[in-house]
Design a protein around this motif. Structure first.
Motif, PDB file in Angstrom:
ATOM      1  N   THR A 179      78.219 133.812  23.385  1.00  0.00           N
ATOM      2  CA  THR A 179      77.374 133.765  22.191  1.00  0.00           C
ATOM      3  C   THR A 179      77.764 132.632  21.236  1.00  0.00           C
ATOM      4  OG1 THR A 179      78.777 135.383  21.100  1.00  0.00           O
ATOM      5  CG2 THR A 179      76.852 136.231  22.290  1.00  0.00           C
ATOM      6  N   TYR A 180      76.804 132.237  20.424  1.00  0.00           N
ATOM      7  CA  TYR A 180      76.961 131.209  19.386  1.00  0.00           C
ATOM      8  C   TYR A 180      77.451 129.868  19.926  1.00  0.00           C
ATOM      9  CZ  TYR A 180      76.419 135.385  16.599  1.00  0.00           C
ATOM     10  OH  TYR A 180      75.949 136.555  16.081  1.00  0.00           O
ATOM     11  N   ARG A 181      76.892 129.471  21.054  1.00  0.00           N
ATOM     12  CA  ARG A 181      77.181 128.152  21.647  1.00  0.00           C
ATOM     13  C   ARG A 181      78.675 127.932  21.935  1.00  0.00           C
ATOM     14  NH1 ARG A 181      73.173 123.558  19.708  1.00  0.00           N
ATOM     15  NH2 ARG A 181      71.247 124.669  20.040  1.00  0.00           N
ATOM     16  N   ARG A 182      79.338 128.982  22.374  1.00  0.00           N
ATOM     17  CA  ARG A 182      80.775 128.875  22.663  1.00  0.00           C
ATOM     18  C   ARG A 182      81.047 128.815  24.168  1.00  0.00           C
ATOM     19  NH1 ARG A 182      83.008 133.362  18.479  1.00  0.00           N
ATOM     20  NH2 ARG A 182      81.203 134.459  19.278  1.00  0.00           N
ATOM     21  N   GLU A 183      80.052 128.373  24.952  1.00  0.00           N
ATOM     22  CA  GLU A 183      80.228 128.335  26.410  1.00  0.00           C
ATOM     23  C   GLU A 183      81.367 127.409  26.833  1.00  0.00           C
ATOM     24  OE1 GLU A 183      77.327 125.386  25.017  1.00  0.00           O
ATOM     25  OE2 GLU A 183      77.221 127.560  24.894  1.00  0.00           O
ATOM     26  N   LEU A 184      81.555 126.283  26.150  1.00  0.00           N
ATOM     27  CA  LEU A 184      82.626 125.359  26.541  1.00  0.00           C
ATOM     28  C   LEU A 184      84.001 125.906  26.141  1.00  0.00           C
ATOM     29  CD1 LEU A 184      80.898 121.936  25.800  1.00  0.00           C
ATOM     30  CD2 LEU A 184      81.169 123.110  27.997  1.00  0.00           C
ATOM     31  N   ASP A 185      84.064 126.616  24.996  1.00  0.00           N
ATOM     32  CA  ASP A 185      85.317 127.275  24.594  1.00  0.00           C
ATOM     33  C   ASP A 185      85.694 128.345  25.617  1.00  0.00           C
ATOM     34  OD1 ASP A 185      85.302 125.755  22.290  1.00  0.00           O
ATOM     35  OD2 ASP A 185      84.435 127.339  21.044  1.00  0.00           O
ATOM     36  N   ALA A 186      84.698 129.153  26.029  1.00  0.00           N
ATOM     37  CA  ALA A 186      84.938 130.214  27.010  1.00  0.00           C
ATOM     38  C   ALA A 186      85.418 129.614  28.329  1.00  0.00           C
ATOM     39  CB  ALA A 186      83.670 131.032  27.229  1.00  0.00           C
ATOM     40  N   LYS A 187      84.786 128.519  28.755  1.00  0.00           N
ATOM     41  CA  LYS A 187      85.166 127.858  30.015  1.00  0.00           C
ATOM     42  C   LYS A 187      86.636 127.412  29.955  1.00  0.00           C
ATOM     43  CE  LYS A 187      83.548 124.174  33.137  1.00  0.00           C
ATOM     44  NZ  LYS A 187      84.732 123.418  33.454  1.00  0.00           N
ATOM     45  N   LYS A 188      87.015 126.827  28.840  1.00  0.00           N
ATOM     46  CA  LYS A 188      88.395 126.367  28.671  1.00  0.00           C
ATOM     47  C   LYS A 188      89.372 127.548  28.730  1.00  0.00           C
ATOM     48  CE  LYS A 188      91.214 123.630  25.503  1.00  0.00           C
ATOM     49  NZ  LYS A 188      91.933 124.336  24.452  1.00  0.00           N
ATOM     50  N   LEU A 189      89.053 128.625  28.015  1.00  0.00           N
ATOM     51  CA  LEU A 189      89.930 129.811  28.013  1.00  0.00           C
ATOM     52  C   LEU A 189      90.032 130.434  29.409  1.00  0.00           C
ATOM     53  CD1 LEU A 189      88.796 131.461  24.663  1.00  0.00           C
ATOM     54  CD2 LEU A 189      91.017 130.399  25.128  1.00  0.00           C
ATOM     55  N   LEU A 190      88.919 130.484  30.130  1.00  0.00           N
ATOM     56  CA  LEU A 190      88.926 131.039  31.490  1.00  0.00           C
ATOM     57  C   LEU A 190      89.773 130.178  32.418  1.00  0.00           C
ATOM     58  CD1 LEU A 190      85.166 131.998  31.661  1.00  0.00           C
ATOM     59  CD2 LEU A 190      87.077 133.604  31.871  1.00  0.00           C
ATOM     60  N   GLU A 191      89.606 128.857  32.325  1.00  0.00           N
ATOM     61  CA  GLU A 191      90.360 127.959  33.200  1.00  0.00           C
ATOM     62  C   GLU A 191      91.856 128.002  32.896  1.00  0.00           C
ATOM     63  OE1 GLU A 191      88.072 124.333  32.825  1.00  0.00           O
ATOM     64  OE2 GLU A 191      86.724 124.971  34.451  1.00  0.00           O
ATOM     65  N   GLU A 192      92.217 128.269  31.630  1.00  0.00           N
ATOM     66  CA  GLU A 192      93.635 128.426  31.275  1.00  0.00           C
ATOM     67  C   GLU A 192      94.227 129.652  31.966  1.00  0.00           C
ATOM     68  OE1 GLU A 192      93.706 128.531  26.988  1.00  0.00           O
ATOM     69  OE2 GLU A 192      93.420 126.354  26.844  1.00  0.00           O
ATOM     70  N   GLN A 193      93.365 130.629  32.317  1.00  0.00           N
ATOM     71  CA  GLN A 193      93.804 131.833  33.029  1.00  0.00           C
ATOM     72  C   GLN A 193      93.554 131.701  34.533  1.00  0.00           C
ATOM     73  OE1 GLN A 193      92.582 135.583  31.178  1.00  0.00           O
ATOM     74  NE2 GLN A 193      92.119 134.445  29.311  1.00  0.00           N
ATOM     75  N   SER A 194      93.312 130.475  35.000  1.00  0.00           N
ATOM     76  CA  SER A 194      93.061 130.153  36.416  1.00  0.00           C
ATOM     77  C   SER A 194      91.827 130.868  36.974  1.00  0.00           C
ATOM     78  CB  SER A 194      94.281 130.472  37.276  1.00  0.00           C
ATOM     79  OG  SER A 194      95.389 129.734  36.820  1.00  0.00           O
ATOM     80  N   ILE A 195      90.814 131.024  36.127  1.00  0.00           N
ATOM     81  CA  ILE A 195      89.548 131.607  36.560  1.00  0.00           C
ATOM     82  C   ILE A 195      88.504 130.496  36.577  1.00  0.00           C
ATOM     83  CG2 ILE A 195      87.716 133.257  35.982  1.00  0.00           C
ATOM     84  CD1 ILE A 195      89.922 135.003  34.687  1.00  0.00           C
ATOM     85  N   GLN A 196      87.837 130.345  37.715  1.00  0.00           N
ATOM     86  CA  GLN A 196      86.837 129.285  37.864  1.00  0.00           C
ATOM     87  C   GLN A 196      85.595 129.621  37.049  1.00  0.00           C
ATOM     88  OE1 GLN A 196      85.863 128.464  41.947  1.00  0.00           O
ATOM     89  NE2 GLN A 196      84.314 126.954  41.412  1.00  0.00           N
ATOM     90  N   ALA A 197      85.116 128.623  36.300  1.00  0.00           N
ATOM     91  CA  ALA A 197      83.909 128.795  35.497  1.00  0.00           C
ATOM     92  C   ALA A 197      83.072 127.529  35.610  1.00  0.00           C
ATOM     93  CB  ALA A 197      84.268 129.065  34.047  1.00  0.00           C
ATOM     94  N   PHE A 198      81.753 127.680  35.484  1.00  0.00           N
ATOM     95  CA  PHE A 198      80.855 126.539  35.588  1.00  0.00           C
ATOM     96  C   PHE A 198      79.794 126.610  34.490  1.00  0.00           C
ATOM     97  CE2 PHE A 198      76.946 124.543  37.229  1.00  0.00           C
ATOM     98  CZ  PHE A 198      77.418 123.250  37.390  1.00  0.00           C
ATOM     99  N   VAL A 199      79.652 125.502  33.766  1.00  0.00           N
ATOM    100  CA  VAL A 199      78.599 125.364  32.752  1.00  0.00           C
ATOM    101  C   VAL A 199      77.736 124.193  33.194  1.00  0.00           C
ATOM    102  CG1 VAL A 199      78.093 124.830  30.332  1.00  0.00           C
ATOM    103  CG2 VAL A 199      80.100 126.226  30.901  1.00  0.00           C
TER     104      VAL A 199
END
Length: 178
Positions: free
Chosen positions: A15-35
């Motif tokens: 929410t609230y245009r935080r997709e890139l923040d979420a991607k960064k946080l996920l990748e820091e936890q070694s979880i693959q994310a794609f935007v």
């Protein structure tokens, strides 16, 4: 985390245009994310600048085990599942479909056109495979899309997003019989 449960691609909203923040946080936890991203010309004062921006704000795809995504959602509260309201289920994208989608949208090709699912009637198109060029091997639906002069091959993620490839010569398209 049980390895018996398989990793899957979740279509999610940040929410609230935080997709890139979420991607960064996920990748820091070694979880693959794609935007899905694209280039856009931005004008700031007298300067034109070409920036890479999300295609659809708030949209993020996450590849994780179900238990992994549950624990991550506790640490990233603005990350939400996208739901298929017809069936009341979380939207999970088949791995092959997601692989194709990433292969196409990961090129940042400026001729790609993005659509909301309700903007296209995919049932009017023909299932095809691209036999050459930049998108060789991709499969999708061949149909006329709004804003384009000719038919295009469309790769869709049901209920989430559709992408129309750049114009492809008809001799590079092979019809797939069901």
């Amino acid at each position: 985390m049980s390895k018996l449960e398989g990793k899957v691609w979740y279509a999610m909203r940040a929410t609230y245009r935080r997709e890139l923040d979420a991607k960064k946080l996920l990748e820091e936890q070694s979880i693959q994310a794609f935007v899905p991203m694209r280039y856009e010309l931005r004008i700031k004062g007298k300067h034109k600048k070409r920036e890479i921006v999300p295609v659809i704000h708030n949209l993020i795809f996450v590849y994780a085990y179900p238990s992994e995504i549950q624990s991550v959602k506790k640490t990233i509260p603005y990350l939400q599942y996208m739901m298929d309201f017809r069936e009341g289920n979380k939207i999970i994208v088949p791995e092959e479909q997601m692989r194709r989608f990433i292969a196409v949208t990961g090129t940042y090709d400026e001729q790609l056109m993005f659509f909301k699912p309700e903007e296209l009637n995919l049932s009017k198109g023909t299932k095809v495979r691209v036999r050459g060029g930049d998108f060789e091997g991709q499969e999708g639906i061949f149909l006329k899309v709004k804003g384009a002069r000719d038919k295009r091959v469309v790769i869709a993620i049901q209920g989430v997003i559709a992408v129309a490839l750049a114009t492809i010569s008809p001799d590079l398209i092979e019809v797939i019989s069901e």
